[in-house]
Scaffold this motif. Structure first.
Motif, PDB file in Angstrom:
ATOM      1  N   PHE A  49       0.842  -1.196   0.000  1.00  0.00           N
ATOM      2  CA  PHE A  49       0.000   0.000   0.000  1.00  0.00           C
ATOM      3  C   PHE A  49       0.880   1.251   0.000  1.00  0.00           C
ATOM      4  O   PHE A  49       0.585   2.233  -0.680  1.00  0.00           O
ATOM      5  CB  PHE A  49      -0.909   0.012   1.236  1.00  0.00           C
ATOM      6  CG  PHE A  49      -1.925  -1.104   1.268  1.00  0.00           C
ATOM      7  CD1 PHE A  49      -2.941  -1.165   0.330  1.00  0.00           C
ATOM      8  CD2 PHE A  49      -1.873  -2.083   2.249  1.00  0.00           C
ATOM      9  CE1 PHE A  49      -3.886  -2.179   0.349  1.00  0.00           C
ATOM     10  CE2 PHE A  49      -2.815  -3.109   2.285  1.00  0.00           C
ATOM     11  CZ  PHE A  49      -3.820  -3.153   1.331  1.00  0.00           C
ATOM     12  N   GLU A  50       1.969   1.209   0.790  1.00  0.00           N
ATOM     13  CA  GLU A  50       2.858   2.366   0.903  1.00  0.00           C
ATOM     14  C   GLU A  50       3.471   2.734  -0.446  1.00  0.00           C
ATOM     15  O   GLU A  50       3.528   3.910  -0.821  1.00  0.00           O
ATOM     16  CB  GLU A  50       3.968   2.086   1.933  1.00  0.00           C
ATOM     17  CG  GLU A  50       3.518   2.131   3.385  1.00  0.00           C
ATOM     18  CD  GLU A  50       2.831   0.847   3.880  1.00  0.00           C
ATOM     19  OE1 GLU A  50       2.461   0.806   5.059  1.00  0.00           O
ATOM     20  OE2 GLU A  50       2.665  -0.114   3.096  1.00  0.00           O
ATOM     21  N   GLU A  51       3.942   1.732  -1.191  1.00  0.00           N
ATOM     22  CA  GLU A  51       4.563   1.993  -2.496  1.00  0.00           C
ATOM     23  C   GLU A  51       3.573   2.638  -3.455  1.00  0.00           C
ATOM     24  O   GLU A  51       3.911   3.588  -4.173  1.00  0.00           O
ATOM     25  CB  GLU A  51       5.093   0.687  -3.115  1.00  0.00           C
ATOM     26  CG  GLU A  51       6.354   0.154  -2.472  1.00  0.00           C
ATOM     27  CD  GLU A  51       6.757  -1.211  -3.042  1.00  0.00           C
ATOM     28  OE1 GLU A  51       6.361  -1.547  -4.173  1.00  0.00           O
ATOM     29  OE2 GLU A  51       7.460  -1.947  -2.337  1.00  0.00           O
ATOM     30  N   ASN A  52       2.353   2.124  -3.489  1.00  0.00           N
ATOM     31  CA  ASN A  52       1.335   2.672  -4.394  1.00  0.00           C
ATOM     32  C   ASN A  52       0.960   4.103  -4.021  1.00  0.00           C
ATOM     33  O   ASN A  52       0.827   4.975  -4.892  1.00  0.00           O
ATOM     34  CB  ASN A  52       0.087   1.791  -4.400  1.00  0.00           C
ATOM     35  CG  ASN A  52       0.274   0.521  -5.203  1.00  0.00           C
ATOM     36  OD1 ASN A  52       1.066   0.473  -6.138  1.00  0.00           O
ATOM     37  ND2 ASN A  52      -0.451  -0.518  -4.848  1.00  0.00           N
ATOM     38  N   ALA A  53       0.776   4.363  -2.723  1.00  0.00           N
ATOM     39  CA  ALA A  53       0.399   5.711  -2.277  1.00  0.00           C
ATOM     40  C   ALA A  53       1.491   6.709  -2.635  1.00  0.00           C
ATOM     41  O   ALA A  53       1.221   7.808  -3.140  1.00  0.00           O
ATOM     42  CB  ALA A  53       0.130   5.712  -0.775  1.00  0.00           C
ATOM     43  N   LEU A  54       2.737   6.327  -2.399  1.00  0.00           N
ATOM     44  CA  LEU A  54       3.870   7.211  -2.667  1.00  0.00           C
ATOM     45  C   LEU A  54       4.008   7.507  -4.158  1.00  0.00           C
ATOM     46  O   LEU A  54       4.239   8.653  -4.564  1.00  0.00           O
ATOM     47  CB  LEU A  54       5.147   6.560  -2.121  1.00  0.00           C
ATOM     48  CG  LEU A  54       6.349   7.438  -1.795  1.00  0.00           C
ATOM     49  CD1 LEU A  54       5.951   8.692  -1.029  1.00  0.00           C
ATOM     50  CD2 LEU A  54       7.366   6.635  -1.003  1.00  0.00           C
ATOM     51  N   ALA A  55       3.833   6.490  -4.984  1.00  0.00           N
ATOM     52  CA  ALA A  55       3.941   6.686  -6.440  1.00  0.00           C
ATOM     53  C   ALA A  55       2.879   7.678  -6.922  1.00  0.00           C
ATOM     54  O   ALA A  55       3.164   8.573  -7.731  1.00  0.00           O
ATOM     55  CB  ALA A  55       3.793   5.351  -7.161  1.00  0.00           C
ATOM     56  N   LYS A  56       1.648   7.538  -6.415  1.00  0.00           N
ATOM     57  CA  LYS A  56       0.566   8.437  -6.834  1.00  0.00           C
ATOM     58  C   LYS A  56       0.822   9.875  -6.373  1.00  0.00           C
ATOM     59  O   LYS A  56       0.609  10.825  -7.123  1.00  0.00           O
ATOM     60  CB  LYS A  56      -0.778   7.946  -6.277  1.00  0.00           C
ATOM     61  CG  LYS A  56      -1.330   6.720  -6.982  1.00  0.00           C
ATOM     62  CD  LYS A  56      -2.751   6.408  -6.553  1.00  0.00           C
ATOM     63  CE  LYS A  56      -2.818   5.591  -5.288  1.00  0.00           C
ATOM     64  NZ  LYS A  56      -4.181   5.084  -4.989  1.00  0.00           N
ATOM     65  N   ALA A  57       1.289  10.024  -5.127  1.00  0.00           N
ATOM     66  CA  ALA A  57       1.541  11.368  -4.591  1.00  0.00           C
ATOM     67  C   ALA A  57       2.717  12.028  -5.313  1.00  0.00           C
ATOM     68  O   ALA A  57       2.690  13.228  -5.594  1.00  0.00           O
ATOM     69  CB  ALA A  57       1.801  11.292  -3.086  1.00  0.00           C
ATOM     70  N   ARG A  58       3.758  11.247  -5.626  1.00  0.00           N
ATOM     71  CA  ARG A  58       4.914  11.802  -6.361  1.00  0.00           C
ATOM     72  C   ARG A  58       4.487  12.319  -7.735  1.00  0.00           C
ATOM     73  O   ARG A  58       4.863  13.410  -8.143  1.00  0.00           O
ATOM     74  CB  ARG A  58       5.992  10.720  -6.544  1.00  0.00           C
ATOM     75  CG  ARG A  58       6.843  10.476  -5.326  1.00  0.00           C
ATOM     76  CD  ARG A  58       7.777   9.292  -5.601  1.00  0.00           C
ATOM     77  NE  ARG A  58       8.605   8.985  -4.448  1.00  0.00           N
ATOM     78  CZ  ARG A  58       9.119   7.783  -4.199  1.00  0.00           C
ATOM     79  NH1 ARG A  58       8.883   6.767  -5.032  1.00  0.00           N
ATOM     80  NH2 ARG A  58       9.877   7.583  -3.133  1.00  0.00           N
ATOM     81  N   ASP A  59       3.722  11.486  -8.471  1.00  0.00           N
ATOM     82  CA  ASP A  59       3.244  11.888  -9.803  1.00  0.00           C
ATOM     83  C   ASP A  59       2.456  13.193  -9.718  1.00  0.00           C
ATOM     84  O   ASP A  59       2.641  14.099 -10.528  1.00  0.00           O
ATOM     85  CB  ASP A  59       2.316  10.807 -10.395  1.00  0.00           C
ATOM     86  CG  ASP A  59       3.083   9.634 -10.983  1.00  0.00           C
ATOM     87  OD1 ASP A  59       4.322   9.707 -11.062  1.00  0.00           O
ATOM     88  OD2 ASP A  59       2.427   8.647 -11.367  1.00  0.00           O
ATOM     89  N   ALA A  60       1.565  13.268  -8.736  1.00  0.00           N
ATOM     90  CA  ALA A  60       0.685  14.423  -8.605  1.00  0.00           C
ATOM     91  C   ALA A  60       1.467  15.688  -8.260  1.00  0.00           C
ATOM     92  O   ALA A  60       1.252  16.755  -8.850  1.00  0.00           O
ATOM     93  CB  ALA A  60      -0.386  14.147  -7.546  1.00  0.00           C
ATOM     94  N   ALA A  61       2.395  15.588  -7.318  1.00  0.00           N
ATOM     95  CA  ALA A  61       3.185  16.760  -6.918  1.00  0.00           C
ATOM     96  C   ALA A  61       4.061  17.234  -8.071  1.00  0.00           C
ATOM     97  O   ALA A  61       4.190  18.440  -8.329  1.00  0.00           O
ATOM     98  CB  ALA A  61       4.041  16.423  -5.694  1.00  0.00           C
ATOM     99  N   ARG A  62       4.644  16.275  -8.785  1.00  0.00           N
ATOM    100  CA  ARG A  62       5.525  16.608  -9.917  1.00  0.00           C
ATOM    101  C   ARG A  62       4.732  17.307 -11.028  1.00  0.00           C
ATOM    102  O   ARG A  62       5.181  18.287 -11.612  1.00  0.00           O
ATOM    103  CB  ARG A  62       6.176  15.329 -10.452  1.00  0.00           C
ATOM    104  CG  ARG A  62       7.340  15.561 -11.409  1.00  0.00           C
ATOM    105  CD  ARG A  62       7.945  14.247 -11.904  1.00  0.00           C
ATOM    106  NE  ARG A  62       8.398  13.399 -10.815  1.00  0.00           N
ATOM    107  CZ  ARG A  62       7.925  12.165 -10.578  1.00  0.00           C
ATOM    108  NH1 ARG A  62       7.000  11.630 -11.356  1.00  0.00           N
ATOM    109  NH2 ARG A  62       8.384  11.459  -9.570  1.00  0.00           N
ATOM    110  N   ALA A  63       3.535  16.803 -11.302  1.00  0.00           N
ATOM    111  CA  ALA A  63       2.747  17.324 -12.426  1.00  0.00           C
ATOM    112  C   ALA A  63       2.082  18.663 -12.117  1.00  0.00           C
ATOM    113  O   ALA A  63       1.882  19.478 -13.020  1.00  0.00           O
ATOM    114  CB  ALA A  63       1.682  16.303 -12.819  1.00  0.00           C
ATOM    115  N   THR A  64       1.731  18.891 -10.861  1.00  0.00           N
ATOM    116  CA  THR A  64       0.917  20.077 -10.534  1.00  0.00           C
ATOM    117  C   THR A  64       1.660  21.149  -9.740  1.00  0.00           C
ATOM    118  O   THR A  64       1.210  22.291  -9.675  1.00  0.00           O
ATOM    119  CB  THR A  64      -0.320  19.672  -9.704  1.00  0.00           C
ATOM    120  OG1 THR A  64       0.128  19.153  -8.433  1.00  0.00           O
ATOM    121  CG2 THR A  64      -1.148  18.626 -10.436  1.00  0.00           C
TER     122      THR A  64
END
Length: 200
Positions: A49-64
């Motif tokens: 769960f931790e890996e998936n949450a981190l990947a999603k948050a990284r993508d979002a912060a990087r893109a926005t």
């Protein structure tokens, strides 16, 4: 401060907003993926769960360029060796077919006696800021699985999950009762000091 919850799930957005209001965290505007320009979202391929949450948050912060929160959550069933786990949303094959996922879990547990139907809802929540700082926290809600669905609140496996010490399933709890105890609420609450610090 604008805070992006990297989700299109309106129920998750409402839950985070309710928790921030209840805990009196002012000055934070929660927006969802529908409120920002679209960007490519990586598939959830993490083993935890931790890996998936981190990947999603990284993508979002990087893109926005916004501080971004993402969660990954699911049901860990003792008799199924912790599965469906990270596969909870697509346990029956398709993604997000709550009814089919729920039916499959019940079918897999049909011969399991009541005393061995323990389970936990697990949630990992990640906060990633534009400067690259990362925080990952976890919440867990123990209970057991009933034999037939009951209740219309919530989503996913809520209608078959009965929290420890409860006679009702989590789908029979009022939203404020669920907010006080759920795995996601626990994880999000543990994030509040970090959000307050960010807000300054």
């Amino acid at each position: 401060m604008r805070l992006l919850l990297a989700s299109r799930n309106v129920k998750k957005l409402a839950e985070l907003r309710r928790i921030l209001d209840a805990e009196d965290v002012a000055g934070v505007e929660v927006v969802g993926l529908g409120d920002v320009p679209e960007f490519p979202e990586a598939p959830e391929t993490g083993a935890t769960f931790e890996e998936n949450a981190l990947a999603k948050a990284r993508d979002a912060a990087r893109a926005t360029g916004l501080p971004s929160v993402a969660d990954d959550s699911g049901l860990a069933v003792d008799a199924l060796n912790g599965m469906p786990g990270v596969l909870s949303a697509r346990w029956s094959g398709g993604h997000g077919d709550d009814e089919a996922n729920l039916r499959l879990v019940l079918a897999q547990l049909s011969d399991v006696p009541d005393e061995r139907r323990g389970a936990a809802f697990v949630c990992a929540v990640a906060l990633v800021t534009p400067d690259g700082a990362e925080t990952v926290l976890r919440g867990e809600w123990r209970g057991s699985l009933v034999r037939s669905p009951s209740g219309a609140n919530g989503f996913g496996y809520d209608p078959i999950f009965r929290p420890d010490g409860e006679e009702r399933t989590s789908a029979e709890l009022a939203p404020e009762e669920k907010d006080a105890r759920s795995h996601r609420a626990q994880a999000l609450r543990s994030l509040l000091p970090h959000l307050r610090a960010l807000r300054g």
